[in-house]
Design a protein around this motif. Structure first.
Motif, PDB file in Angstrom:
ATOM      1  N   PHE A 160       1.146  -1.462   0.219  1.00  0.00           N
ATOM      2  CA  PHE A 160      -0.144   0.051   0.094  1.00  0.00           C
ATOM      3  C   PHE A 160       1.149   1.445   0.125  1.00  0.00           C
ATOM      4  O   PHE A 160       1.734   1.423   0.144  1.00  0.00           O
ATOM      5  N   HIS A 161       0.605   2.336  -0.712  1.00  0.00           N
ATOM      6  CA  HIS A 161       1.095   3.612  -0.625  1.00  0.00           C
ATOM      7  C   HIS A 161       2.837   2.983  -0.857  1.00  0.00           C
ATOM      8  O   HIS A 161       3.656   3.804  -0.636  1.00  0.00           O
ATOM      9  N   GLY A 162       3.446   2.389  -1.584  1.00  0.00           N
ATOM     10  CA  GLY A 162       4.167   1.812  -1.823  1.00  0.00           C
ATOM     11  C   GLY A 162       5.248   2.867  -2.592  1.00  0.00           C
ATOM     12  O   GLY A 162       6.810   3.254  -2.705  1.00  0.00           O
ATOM     13  N   ALA A 163       4.685   3.747  -3.803  1.00  0.00           N
ATOM     14  CA  ALA A 163       5.035   4.772  -4.489  1.00  0.00           C
ATOM     15  C   ALA A 163       4.917   6.566  -3.986  1.00  0.00           C
ATOM     16  O   ALA A 163       4.047   6.092  -3.292  1.00  0.00           O
ATOM     17  N   ALA A 164       5.384   7.602  -4.153  1.00  0.00           N
ATOM     18  CA  ALA A 164       5.451   8.610  -3.798  1.00  0.00           C
ATOM     19  C   ALA A 164       3.664   9.254  -4.116  1.00  0.00           C
ATOM     20  O   ALA A 164       3.434   9.866  -3.463  1.00  0.00           O
ATOM     21  N   THR A 165       3.040   9.166  -5.112  1.00  0.00           N
ATOM     22  CA  THR A 165       2.178   9.226  -5.743  1.00  0.00           C
ATOM     23  C   THR A 165       0.804   8.730  -5.488  1.00  0.00           C
ATOM     24  O   THR A 165      -0.118   8.995  -5.729  1.00  0.00           O
ATOM     25  N   GLY A 166       0.888   7.684  -4.128  1.00  0.00           N
ATOM     26  CA  GLY A 166       0.226   6.586  -3.662  1.00  0.00           C
ATOM     27  C   GLY A 166      -0.170   5.048  -4.479  1.00  0.00           C
ATOM     28  O   GLY A 166      -0.829   4.579  -3.615  1.00  0.00           O
ATOM     29  N   ASN A 427       3.828  12.973 -11.853  1.00  0.00           N
ATOM     30  CA  ASN A 427       2.988  12.959  -9.846  1.00  0.00           C
ATOM     31  C   ASN A 427       1.981  12.976 -10.027  1.00  0.00           C
ATOM     32  O   ASN A 427       1.165  12.150  -9.608  1.00  0.00           O
ATOM     33  N   VAL A 428       0.920  14.081 -10.823  1.00  0.00           N
ATOM     34  CA  VAL A 428      -0.393  14.622 -10.163  1.00  0.00           C
ATOM     35  C   VAL A 428      -1.023  13.679 -10.776  1.00  0.00           C
ATOM     36  O   VAL A 428      -1.868  12.950 -10.466  1.00  0.00           O
ATOM     37  N   GLN A 430      -0.905  10.694 -11.843  1.00  0.00           N
ATOM     38  CA  GLN A 430      -0.127   9.197 -11.580  1.00  0.00           C
ATOM     39  C   GLN A 430      -1.045   8.982 -10.250  1.00  0.00           C
ATOM     40  O   GLN A 430      -1.492   7.586 -10.048  1.00  0.00           O
ATOM     41  N   ALA A 431      -1.000   9.992  -9.824  1.00  0.00           N
ATOM     42  CA  ALA A 431      -2.151   9.563  -8.527  1.00  0.00           C
ATOM     43  C   ALA A 431      -3.253  10.275  -8.451  1.00  0.00           C
ATOM     44  O   ALA A 431      -3.591   9.324  -7.620  1.00  0.00           O
ATOM     45  N   VAL A 432      -4.241  10.858  -9.811  1.00  0.00           N
ATOM     46  CA  VAL A 432      -5.268  10.900 -10.151  1.00  0.00           C
ATOM     47  C   VAL A 432      -5.653   9.483 -10.821  1.00  0.00           C
ATOM     48  O   VAL A 432      -6.651   8.939  -9.895  1.00  0.00           O
ATOM     49  N   ALA A 433      -4.629   8.786 -11.065  1.00  0.00           N
ATOM     50  CA  ALA A 433      -4.919   8.009 -12.028  1.00  0.00           C
ATOM     51  C   ALA A 433      -5.240   6.332 -10.595  1.00  0.00           C
ATOM     52  O   ALA A 433      -6.170   5.744 -11.004  1.00  0.00           O
ATOM     53  N   ARG A 434      -3.621   6.304  -9.946  1.00  0.00           N
ATOM     54  CA  ARG A 434      -4.294   6.006  -7.921  1.00  0.00           C
ATOM     55  C   ARG A 434      -5.318   6.037  -7.643  1.00  0.00           C
ATOM     56  O   ARG A 434      -6.639   4.974  -7.704  1.00  0.00           O
ATOM     57  N   ASP A 435      -6.171   7.036  -7.629  1.00  0.00           N
ATOM     58  CA  ASP A 435      -7.496   7.401  -6.606  1.00  0.00           C
ATOM     59  C   ASP A 435      -8.980   7.034  -7.680  1.00  0.00           C
ATOM     60  O   ASP A 435      -9.698   6.629  -7.012  1.00  0.00           O
TER      61      ASP A 435
END
Length: 502
Positions: A160-166, A427-428, A430-435
């Protein structure tokens, strides 16, 4: 009682661990309710595990070991008894040089370069043997066998949350790093190979070399449990969609809302032609541009991606493609600069600074020793110990840049990292894709579709055989657009079957 001083050092070390963990707890935010829920689902997924075909894995391991022994015997013969194994790299290089051939090494790139040139016959044979035997991906078979429980399931594969982007990191058998089958190897071929693992010569004639065929089958060793099937669903071009949505590049979003021909659209902009007139070669250029240039990449990024897809263009043409792509995507280009400006201003001025169109903005604020970036979902990214420093750009200019501390992925050391608008947009995005993926995990679990794997933009669930509507229902659940992402067009496509595949 034999070494009290060593035990004392161990006790002191453990006490200090507790002190550090307490201090970390004071500095870190609690998980939000939504993230706590996602973490709990993550634990269920890890405990549920991934089912693997242990019988076929055992047969494949035996075949791999026999094949490597055969290749080693050939290497010994070809080198006149000098090199006994294909893995004896230094000895092989020394022997090659003794044959009058200068070679840097036998890494993949060096092998391909050497084999493309003129070589003595024995050296060519030895290098071909090394190339054939160097399929490290077959080590996945050993990992699957050694990590499987008695019920044939491999657990604990997702961090879980293994990368800085989440995003999640992959552990154990690393399902996010499975080799892709060769383009010529179709799913029916993989089924045939796995069915005939005891027929070495048949596999070699039909699908060889043998170790390549085994690498093709790695994904297929992941299966549904008895009486079940896998349903896999993949978000289509999620990063390209998310980036265009964040930047307000409506021309790209309209493509996704209609015919979805994003690569043709990019090529049309690059070559100045109508989308219906784009040729096959131009489409491939458009594909490379979409994948390589969205985060501020230049000629180097384009050429790196071009090599992956077998596209060859001179650097001058790559530079022209880059310029044409940027002209066709002005909102995305401006988004890079807006993000960088907002991040720098937040650090220097100590106020909240935003970037992006209304209702899809990201907000930066510096509090204490962290720069926080609030995403449209409400989750935050963190940049520790931010500073603004003057740096020299690759083209020789001096400019202010955001610098922060992070773990270097190459050296694995905690060190200063500089960033720029394109990297922040990555970053942003990939973070949105993660969410979006994370919310889909919640919906799937809530609707009775147990998730066994997820890889960036792909989700795999395991269902009882006979659920005829499962594929459509999973697709519907993944296509739901979160409330915070209004206007983002989502699309997914998938398959169902017993064995995992790409």
């Amino acid at each position: 009682e034999d070494a009290p001083e060593k035990f004392q050092r161990l006790y002191d070390y453990c006490k200090q661990d507790v002190v550090v963990e307490r201090e970390l707890h004071k500095r870190m935010m609690e998980l939000s309710e939504s993230e706590q829920l996602i973490w709990q689902i993550d634990q269920r997924i890890n405990q549920r595990g991934i089912h693997v075909d242990l019988r076929s894995i055992d047969a494949a391991i035996q075949l791999v070991e026999a094949e490597k022994a055969r290749l080693d015997a050939q290497m010994l013969r070809v080198t006149g008894g000098v090199v006994g194994k294909c893995t004896e790299v230094q000895l092989l290089v020394k022997w090659i040089k003794s044959e009058g051939v200068e070679i840097k090494g036998v890494a993949k790139a060096d092998l391909l370069d050497a084999l493309a040139g003129d070589l003595p016959d024995r050296v060519r044979q030895a290098l071909a043997l090394r190339k054939e035997a160097a399929k490290s991906s077959t080590a996945k078979l050993i990992a699957m066998k050694s990590r499987a429980s008695k019920d044939g399931r491999v657990r604990g594969c997702f961090q879980f949350h293994g990368a800085a982007t989440g995003r999640w990191a992959h552990r154990g058998i690393q399902p996010g790093n499975l080799p892709r089958p060769r383009p010529s190897t179709k799913q029916r071929h993989i089924e045939d190979i796995i069915t005939n693992l005891d027929l070495r010569d048949y596999i070699d004639i039909q699908y060889g070399p043998v170790l390549d065929a085994m690498a093709d089958c790695i994904r297929g060793m992941i299966t549904a449990g008895p009486g079940h099937e896998l349903v896999a669903m993949d978000f289509s071009a999620i990063e390209a969609r998310a980036l265009a949505w964040l930047a307000g590049q409506e021309s790209v979003l309209d493509i996704f809302r209609t015919h979805g021909m994003i690569y043709e659209h990019a090529a049309a902009g690059i070559y100045g032609v109508h989308i219906d007139a784009v040729t096959k070669d131009q489409r491939q250029i458009g594909k490379v541009a979409v994948l390589a240039l969205g985060y501020g990449g230049g000629v180097g990024a384009f050429q790196s991606m071009a090599r992956v897809y077998g596209v060859k263009v001179p650097d001058e043409q790559a530079d022209q493609i880059k310029k044409a792509w940027r002209e066709a995507h002005p909102k995305i280009v401006q988004y890079w600069y807006d993000l960088e400006t907002a991040a720098i201003n937040a650090v220097e001025l100590g106020v909240v600074c935003k970037a992006g169109p209304p209702k899809r903005q990201v907000a930066f604020v510096k509090r204490g020793s962290f720069l926080w970036c609030k995403l449209p979902s409400g989750r935050v990214l963190c940049y520790p110990y931010p500073q603004i420093k003057q740096i020299e750009t690759p083209w020789g200019e001096q400019k202010a840049a955001l610098v922060f501390m992070s773990v270097n992925g190459t050296t694995n050391k905690w060190e200063e990292t500089k960033t720029y608008g394109g990297s922040l947009s990555e970053n942003v995005t990939q973070a949105v894709a993660r969410d979006i993926l994370a919310e889909s995990l919640v919906r799937l679990e809530d609707n009775g579709f147990p998730v066994v794997m997820h890889i960036h933009d792909e989700v795999v669930v395991e269902i009882a055989s006979g659920n005829d509507n499962a594929l459509n229902r999973v697709e519907e659940l993944m296509a739901v657009v979160p409330d915070w992402a209004t206007g983002l067009p989502l699309s997914s496509e998938g398959w169902r079957g017993f064995r995992f595949r790409k």
